[in-house]
Write a protein that holds these residues in place. Sequence first.
Motif, PDB file in Angstrom:
ATOM      1  N   LEU A 107      15.029  12.069  62.995  1.00 40.61           N
ATOM      2  CA  LEU A 107      14.473  12.469  61.259  1.00 40.61           C
ATOM      3  C   LEU A 107      15.823  12.584  60.576  1.00 40.61           C
ATOM      4  CD1 LEU A 107      11.569  13.103  60.613  1.00 40.61           C
ATOM      5  CD2 LEU A 107      12.251  15.606  60.960  1.00 40.61           C
ATOM      6  N   GLU A 108      15.568  12.068  59.510  1.00 39.72           N
ATOM      7  CA  GLU A 108      16.833  12.255  58.507  1.00 39.72           C
ATOM      8  C   GLU A 108      17.087  13.729  58.305  1.00 39.72           C
ATOM      9  OE1 GLU A 108      15.817  10.291  54.630  1.00 39.72           O
ATOM     10  OE2 GLU A 108      14.265   8.821  55.649  1.00 39.72           O
ATOM     11  N   GLN A 109      18.233  13.904  57.914  1.00 41.42           N
ATOM     12  CA  GLN A 109      18.830  15.114  57.893  1.00 41.42           C
ATOM     13  C   GLN A 109      18.135  16.004  56.784  1.00 41.42           C
ATOM     14  OE1 GLN A 109      20.881  16.654  59.798  1.00 41.42           O
ATOM     15  NE2 GLN A 109      20.525  18.677  58.509  1.00 41.42           N
ATOM     16  N   ARG A 110      17.615  15.351  55.558  1.00 41.17           N
ATOM     17  CA  ARG A 110      16.901  16.162  54.588  1.00 41.17           C
ATOM     18  C   ARG A 110      15.580  16.364  55.010  1.00 41.17           C
ATOM     19  NH1 ARG A 110      13.557  12.739  51.650  1.00 41.17           N
ATOM     20  NH2 ARG A 110      13.541  10.699  52.135  1.00 41.17           N
ATOM     21  N   LEU A 111      14.806  15.906  56.107  1.00 42.64           N
ATOM     22  CA  LEU A 111      13.456  16.063  56.491  1.00 42.64           C
ATOM     23  C   LEU A 111      13.617  17.073  57.798  1.00 42.64           C
ATOM     24  CD1 LEU A 111      12.136  12.527  56.259  1.00 42.64           C
ATOM     25  CD2 LEU A 111      11.909  14.343  54.792  1.00 42.64           C
ATOM     26  N   GLN A 112      14.788  17.475  58.000  1.00 42.96           N
ATOM     27  CA  GLN A 112      14.827  18.281  59.334  1.00 42.96           C
ATOM     28  C   GLN A 112      14.157  19.725  59.032  1.00 42.96           C
ATOM     29  OE1 GLN A 112      16.072  17.646  62.737  1.00 42.96           O
ATOM     30  NE2 GLN A 112      16.456  15.637  62.143  1.00 42.96           N
ATOM     31  N   LYS A 140       7.028  36.585  58.653  1.00 43.62           N
ATOM     32  CA  LYS A 140       5.978  36.042  59.438  1.00 43.62           C
ATOM     33  C   LYS A 140       5.796  34.443  58.792  1.00 43.62           C
ATOM     34  CE  LYS A 140       1.362  36.236  61.596  1.00 43.62           C
ATOM     35  NZ  LYS A 140       0.235  36.805  61.575  1.00 43.62           N
ATOM     36  N   GLU A 141       5.622  34.498  57.354  1.00 44.31           N
ATOM     37  CA  GLU A 141       5.365  33.426  56.609  1.00 44.31           C
ATOM     38  C   GLU A 141       6.389  32.182  56.913  1.00 44.31           C
ATOM     39  OE1 GLU A 141       5.337  36.147  55.181  1.00 44.31           O
ATOM     40  OE2 GLU A 141       3.361  36.615  55.066  1.00 44.31           O
ATOM     41  N   SER A 142       7.581  32.709  56.925  1.00 44.34           N
ATOM     42  CA  SER A 142       8.740  31.825  57.347  1.00 44.34           C
ATOM     43  C   SER A 142       8.465  30.983  58.696  1.00 44.34           C
ATOM     44  CB  SER A 142      10.228  32.480  57.091  1.00 44.34           C
ATOM     45  OG  SER A 142      11.034  31.656  57.326  1.00 44.34           O
ATOM     46  N   ILE A 143       8.215  31.689  59.527  1.00 43.32           N
ATOM     47  CA  ILE A 143       8.083  31.407  60.959  1.00 43.32           C
ATOM     48  C   ILE A 143       6.918  30.418  61.100  1.00 43.32           C
ATOM     49  CG2 ILE A 143       7.498  32.076  63.224  1.00 43.32           C
ATOM     50  CD1 ILE A 143       9.054  34.837  62.861  1.00 43.32           C
ATOM     51  N   GLU A 144       5.815  30.666  60.271  1.00 41.80           N
ATOM     52  CA  GLU A 144       4.626  29.855  60.295  1.00 41.80           C
ATOM     53  C   GLU A 144       5.097  28.269  59.742  1.00 41.80           C
ATOM     54  OE1 GLU A 144       1.734  29.964  61.862  1.00 41.80           O
ATOM     55  OE2 GLU A 144       2.652  31.794  62.600  1.00 41.80           O
ATOM     56  N   VAL A 145       5.809  28.495  58.465  1.00 35.93           N
ATOM     57  CA  VAL A 145       6.271  27.369  57.630  1.00 35.93           C
ATOM     58  C   VAL A 145       6.945  26.326  58.652  1.00 35.93           C
ATOM     59  CG1 VAL A 145       7.460  26.507  56.040  1.00 35.93           C
ATOM     60  CG2 VAL A 145       5.871  28.387  55.627  1.00 35.93           C
ATOM     61  N   TYR A 146       7.804  27.167  59.413  1.00 36.75           N
ATOM     62  CA  TYR A 146       8.823  26.625  60.328  1.00 36.75           C
ATOM     63  C   TYR A 146       8.046  25.676  61.435  1.00 36.75           C
ATOM     64  CZ  TYR A 146      12.462  25.649  63.694  1.00 36.75           C
ATOM     65  OH  TYR A 146      13.111  25.063  64.823  1.00 36.75           O
ATOM     66  N   LYS A 147       6.969  26.457  62.020  1.00 38.97           N
ATOM     67  CA  LYS A 147       6.283  25.928  62.880  1.00 38.97           C
ATOM     68  C   LYS A 147       5.408  24.754  62.465  1.00 38.97           C
ATOM     69  CE  LYS A 147       5.412  30.064  65.941  1.00 38.97           C
ATOM     70  NZ  LYS A 147       4.751  30.842  66.580  1.00 38.97           N
ATOM     71  N   ASP A 148       4.982  24.882  61.319  1.00 43.40           N
ATOM     72  CA  ASP A 148       3.976  23.724  60.740  1.00 43.40           C
ATOM     73  C   ASP A 148       5.085  22.595  60.377  1.00 43.40           C
ATOM     74  OD1 ASP A 148       1.635  25.296  60.480  1.00 43.40           O
ATOM     75  OD2 ASP A 148       1.752  25.644  58.546  1.00 43.40           O
ATOM     76  N   HIS A 149       6.158  22.865  59.952  1.00 43.92           N
ATOM     77  CA  HIS A 149       7.318  21.762  59.653  1.00 43.92           C
ATOM     78  C   HIS A 149       7.532  21.042  61.051  1.00 43.92           C
ATOM     79  CE1 HIS A 149      10.969  20.525  57.221  1.00 43.92           C
ATOM     80  NE2 HIS A 149      10.314  19.325  57.772  1.00 43.92           N
ATOM     81  N   CYS A 150       7.910  21.801  61.929  1.00 39.61           N
ATOM     82  CA  CYS A 150       8.128  21.100  63.390  1.00 39.61           C
ATOM     83  C   CYS A 150       6.915  20.430  63.886  1.00 39.61           C
ATOM     84  CB  CYS A 150       8.257  22.312  64.424  1.00 39.61           C
ATOM     85  SG  CYS A 150       9.994  23.121  64.287  1.00 39.61           S
ATOM     86  N   LYS A 151       5.833  20.790  63.468  1.00 37.57           N
ATOM     87  CA  LYS A 151       4.645  20.153  63.911  1.00 37.57           C
ATOM     88  C   LYS A 151       4.368  18.837  63.125  1.00 37.57           C
ATOM     89  CE  LYS A 151      -0.512  20.396  64.021  1.00 37.57           C
ATOM     90  NZ  LYS A 151      -1.622  21.192  63.865  1.00 37.57           N
ATOM     91  N   MET A 152       4.558  18.880  61.775  1.00 41.57           N
ATOM     92  CA  MET A 152       4.642  17.694  60.976  1.00 41.57           C
ATOM     93  C   MET A 152       5.886  16.851  61.315  1.00 41.57           C
ATOM     94  SD  MET A 152       3.551  19.048  57.121  1.00 41.57           S
ATOM     95  CE  MET A 152       4.728  20.425  57.120  1.00 41.57           C
ATOM     96  N   ALA A 153       7.091  17.242  61.832  1.00 45.67           N
ATOM     97  CA  ALA A 153       7.869  16.596  61.961  1.00 45.67           C
ATOM     98  C   ALA A 153       7.647  15.846  63.275  1.00 45.67           C
ATOM     99  CB  ALA A 153       9.252  17.253  62.264  1.00 45.67           C
ATOM    100  N   ASN A 154       7.085  16.313  64.316  1.00 42.49           N
ATOM    101  CA  ASN A 154       6.680  15.778  65.652  1.00 42.49           C
ATOM    102  C   ASN A 154       5.606  14.483  65.433  1.00 42.49           C
ATOM    103  OD1 ASN A 154       7.858  16.871  67.798  1.00 42.49           O
ATOM    104  ND2 ASN A 154       6.941  18.619  67.653  1.00 42.49           N
ATOM    105  N   GLU A 155       4.659  14.887  64.501  1.00 43.97           N
ATOM    106  CA  GLU A 155       3.685  13.953  63.907  1.00 43.97           C
ATOM    107  C   GLU A 155       4.319  12.729  63.335  1.00 43.97           C
ATOM    108  OE1 GLU A 155       0.891  15.969  61.815  1.00 43.97           O
ATOM    109  OE2 GLU A 155       0.034  17.193  63.676  1.00 43.97           O
ATOM    110  N   PHE A 156       5.181  12.888  62.519  1.00 46.17           N
ATOM    111  CA  PHE A 156       6.046  12.052  61.812  1.00 46.17           C
ATOM    112  C   PHE A 156       7.019  11.210  62.910  1.00 46.17           C
ATOM    113  CE2 PHE A 156       9.853  10.370  59.403  1.00 46.17           C
ATOM    114  CZ  PHE A 156       9.314   9.778  58.401  1.00 46.17           C
ATOM    115  N   ASN A 157       7.394  11.586  63.688  1.00 50.46           N
ATOM    116  CA  ASN A 157       8.240  10.959  64.606  1.00 50.46           C
ATOM    117  C   ASN A 157       7.086   9.962  65.432  1.00 50.46           C
ATOM    118  OD1 ASN A 157      10.908  10.458  65.867  1.00 50.46           O
ATOM    119  ND2 ASN A 157      10.479  11.836  67.447  1.00 50.46           N
ATOM    120  N   GLN A 158       6.024  10.655  65.808  1.00 49.87           N
ATOM    121  CA  GLN A 158       5.242   9.575  66.631  1.00 49.87           C
ATOM    122  C   GLN A 158       4.502   8.818  65.716  1.00 49.87           C
ATOM    123  OE1 GLN A 158       2.231  12.674  67.699  1.00 49.87           O
ATOM    124  NE2 GLN A 158       3.356  13.319  69.486  1.00 49.87           N
ATOM    125  N   VAL A 159       4.378   8.956  64.588  1.00 54.60           N
ATOM    126  CA  VAL A 159       3.906   7.685  63.500  1.00 54.60           C
ATOM    127  C   VAL A 159       4.920   6.672  63.405  1.00 54.60           C
ATOM    128  CG1 VAL A 159       3.036   7.295  61.345  1.00 54.60           C
ATOM    129  CG2 VAL A 159       1.944   9.181  62.393  1.00 54.60           C
TER     130      VAL A 159
END
Length: 143
Positions: free
Chosen positions: A40-45, A54-73
């Motif tokens: 993943l590009e540095q700017r997308l990490q 808690k919101e920050s952790i949720e956003v981080y988890k969502d971002h990680c999930k999207m990063a995984n999906e992006f990587n798979q795609v």
Amino acid sequence: MITSTRRVSADKPEVQIAFSLDETSELKDAEDPLPSFPDLEQRLQPVLPCRSLKESIEVYKDHCKMANEFNQVKHEIARLEDRKKELMAELLEDEKASMEFARYEEEYRILTEENQNLITVHSERAQQLETLRVISQKRQGSS
């Protein structure tokens, strides 16, 4: 790790603040290991969350999930592009074979036509030869 203890006012208890300049130290207490996204590009990490929000952790988890999906795609796109190249190569081979087949068909048609002409000429010449033999025999018989 930098730790600072301060008393805000005389009537309040001391407040201890601890922080680190090491970004990963914020998540050392996390249940899951830090996900890694080397492709993943540095700017997308995903940016490490603020553990106290808690919101920050949720956003981080969502971002990680999207990063995984992006990587798979991204990997799926690469796989499909490779398959497309394979299919294009097969199509090119098939087109070459089709053109060669058409060339062979045309050559066969020409040769068949030529063969038919040669058979006709042969038949005519054989008939002429037979006629000449008959004429020759009549001449020999009459002489």
